[in-house]
Write a protein that holds these residues in place. Sequence first.
Motif, short mmCIF file in Angstrom:
data_model
loop_
_atom_site.label_atom_id
_atom_site.label_comp_id
_atom_site.label_asym_id
_atom_site.label_seq_id
_atom_site.Cartn_x
_atom_site.Cartn_y
_atom_site.Cartn_z
N THR A 140 37.88 -2.48 31.44
CA THR A 140 39.18 -2.64 30.82
C THR A 140 39.04 -2.41 29.31
O THR A 140 37.94 -2.28 28.78
CB THR A 140 39.73 -4.05 31.09
OG1 THR A 140 38.85 -5.02 30.50
CG2 THR A 140 39.82 -4.32 32.58
N SER A 141 40.16 -2.38 28.65
CA SER A 141 40.11 -2.15 27.20
C SER A 141 39.47 -3.32 26.46
O SER A 141 39.05 -3.18 25.32
CB SER A 141 41.52 -1.91 26.65
OG SER A 141 42.37 -3.02 26.94
N LYS A 142 39.37 -4.50 27.13
CA LYS A 142 38.74 -5.67 26.53
C LYS A 142 37.25 -5.75 26.82
O LYS A 142 36.57 -6.63 26.31
CB LYS A 142 39.42 -6.95 27.03
CG LYS A 142 40.91 -7.01 26.73
CD LYS A 142 41.18 -7.00 25.24
CE LYS A 142 42.67 -7.13 24.96
NZ LYS A 142 42.97 -7.10 23.51
N GLY A 143 36.72 -4.88 27.68
CA GLY A 143 35.29 -4.84 27.94
C GLY A 143 34.85 -5.40 29.27
O GLY A 143 33.64 -5.47 29.52
N LYS A 144 35.76 -5.80 30.15
CA LYS A 144 35.38 -6.37 31.44
C LYS A 144 35.06 -5.25 32.43
O LYS A 144 35.88 -4.37 32.68
CB LYS A 144 36.50 -7.26 31.98
CG LYS A 144 36.16 -7.96 33.27
CD LYS A 144 37.20 -9.03 33.59
CE LYS A 144 38.58 -8.45 33.73
NZ LYS A 144 39.57 -9.46 34.12
N VAL A 145 33.87 -5.27 33.01
CA VAL A 145 33.42 -4.21 33.92
C VAL A 145 34.09 -4.40 35.27
O VAL A 145 34.10 -5.50 35.84
CB VAL A 145 31.89 -4.25 34.07
CG1 VAL A 145 31.42 -3.19 35.06
CG2 VAL A 145 31.21 -4.07 32.73
N ILE A 146 34.64 -3.32 35.82
CA ILE A 146 35.27 -3.37 37.13
C ILE A 146 34.59 -2.45 38.14
O ILE A 146 34.85 -2.57 39.33
CB ILE A 146 36.77 -3.04 37.04
CG1 ILE A 146 37.00 -1.63 36.47
CG2 ILE A 146 37.50 -4.06 36.19
CD1 ILE A 146 38.44 -1.20 36.47
N ASP A 147 33.72 -1.57 37.68
CA ASP A 147 32.96 -0.72 38.61
C ASP A 147 31.91 0.03 37.79
O ASP A 147 32.06 0.22 36.58
CB ASP A 147 33.87 0.26 39.34
CG ASP A 147 33.23 0.80 40.62
OD1 ASP A 147 32.06 0.41 40.91
OD2 ASP A 147 33.86 1.59 41.33
N PHE A 148 30.85 0.46 38.49
CA PHE A 148 29.80 1.23 37.83
C PHE A 148 29.02 2.00 38.89
O PHE A 148 29.11 1.72 40.09
CB PHE A 148 28.87 0.31 37.02
CG PHE A 148 28.18 -0.75 37.83
CD1 PHE A 148 26.99 -0.49 38.50
CD2 PHE A 148 28.71 -2.02 37.94
CE1 PHE A 148 26.36 -1.45 39.25
CE2 PHE A 148 28.09 -3.00 38.68
CZ PHE A 148 26.91 -2.71 39.34
#
Length: 609
Positions: free
Chosen positions: A287-295
């Motif tokens: 997200t724009s705040k830095g929370k990872v949602i996939d990699f």
Amino acid sequence: MRRAKLNAKAIEILATLSDNSDLDYGSDDSDADRTWHPQKVKIIGASDFSDSGEEDIVTENEPVVSTSGENQTLSPSSPLQQQIDQNPLPNATILNTGWTQKSFIGKPLPGNNFGPYLPINIRTPFDYVKTYLSDKHFEEAALYTNMYVMSKTGKELKTTANEIQIMYGVHAMMSVFKYPRLKMYWDSRGMGFGPISQAITRDRFLKLRSCLHYVDINNRPAGNNNRFWKVQPIIDQVRNACRNIPRLVDCYSVDEQMIPFTGRCPSRQYVKNKPRPTGLKNFVITTSKGKVIDFEIYQGVDTPFQDKSLGLGPAVVLHLSQSIPQGSVLFFDRYFTTVPLLDRLLNEGLMATGTIMSNRLRNVHFSQDKKFQRGVWEEFTRCDNQISATKWKDSKCVTLISNATGAEPHSVVKRWSKTENKEIEVPCPDVVKSYNQYMGGVDICDQQMECYRTWIKSRKWTLKVALHFIDLSIVNAWMEYREDAQKLLKRKNEIMDLMNFKIAVAREWLTKSPNKRALSSEESNSSDTEENQMTTQRPQNYRAPVPPTNKVKDGFEHWPEIMEMKWLHKLSCLFFRFRVSQCVSDPYETCRVIYFGYHYLNMLDKFIF
């Protein structure tokens, strides 16, 4: 441009026409459309930035029709064009590739919202981390670690899931409290670190760390081409937790993340201009705040990308954006950006903005860089009004393309001028402003991880990957906690920072040690008796700890109650012992012993006795 040959179907249509046909070829000049420009027929699949030597002169509103034959120029009023319109060729697609210098009408970007529901309460830091590293993960790690030691040495290691958690807690605590050498945490000359040295011995910790395994290495599945199969369980554990985070219509960023490692590993990469340039390359969407949602970790040709027809960069974006809801906006840099990628995302209901290399953008004739002055930009819009390209100069020229934002409305930013030796105001296009605002999500995640990264020398790449994802889990869990606290409108000083959050998680892992025995319920209930008071041994100069916050604010008020009164030391050591009400644990651990009259009666002792 050379005239292309007609395909078989077009020749067949022309053969059916005679000189006496009633079809009018536009011989009447009064009926001719004088604003009409020739159309080109182009094979679909030919790239807008192909390397052919001949350049097409593209006019405004120039449609391109893809057929199975070669290119040919047709008039819209010609009988052949009318026949094609009435009987379209199979697999024909209309594409618009003309670019004109005009303003692009952008779309409003989705704002930051927290969804329709608010969290009921804020969980503990350990509960947030358990969604990423569950109890099952530790049980499997203990099982395969024991299997590895037995197969290599023939001896039993006898480790447990609690001991694996202790090892994780030691690494997490070491990332916050850094010592120059590893053995100093167990130093016996007063310089050791108590929470670590009391939880596990040094030799046992080093043994567990060197033998840590997540799979049975003696039984590799047949046909498994995964280069990271030895650590795939912890990768899947963390990735599944990231994928379970709710997706909202928001702004997301895609970028590379490095897993630092300089030794030998299956797929080591070197990425220039990265703070940690050498290691494993990890493609991340946040997200724009830095929370990872996939990699997805890059492993060469074996990387599981479904669609590689547009190249490696677009394949990464298409792979990571599969679960993104429609209406969201993606931001990525020039490594990923191509014009066909933006068309594909547009068909899937997603908007995107990214910087682009000049050799990937053909038929857009910007002015030369030396003709640009600071704060000047040029904007070109494709004739279908779906994509815009903007070239802007700050200290250097940069080119961006977007199907969401144009140059207007522009804003003003402050920049330092070396010639004037002061800050000046520079006009900035809206597409550049939005890119700078939402692109840095992955950089924020990297910044938070670098603050308290577990940096220990090791030749095992499996250990470095495991430690990286342990740090990633804690950082992502902290971002979820902070987001929940902000939803409840908590003040900033009431929100736990990353350091305290990580310490709290490490303490929970370290309390799994069997060396630290907690009081049972029977001992807790009978702790008021004289027998338990005599058996309780406290060190010299013991000081009762401050009660934790959850006990102070549990609503029981904790008023003191008089328990008993004793006369000691010839009536000169009179003291009153108090216990806080509603405390069911050891009073020496949760409440303070309050002494009254000791110093006063000690003075009277000299006169009475």
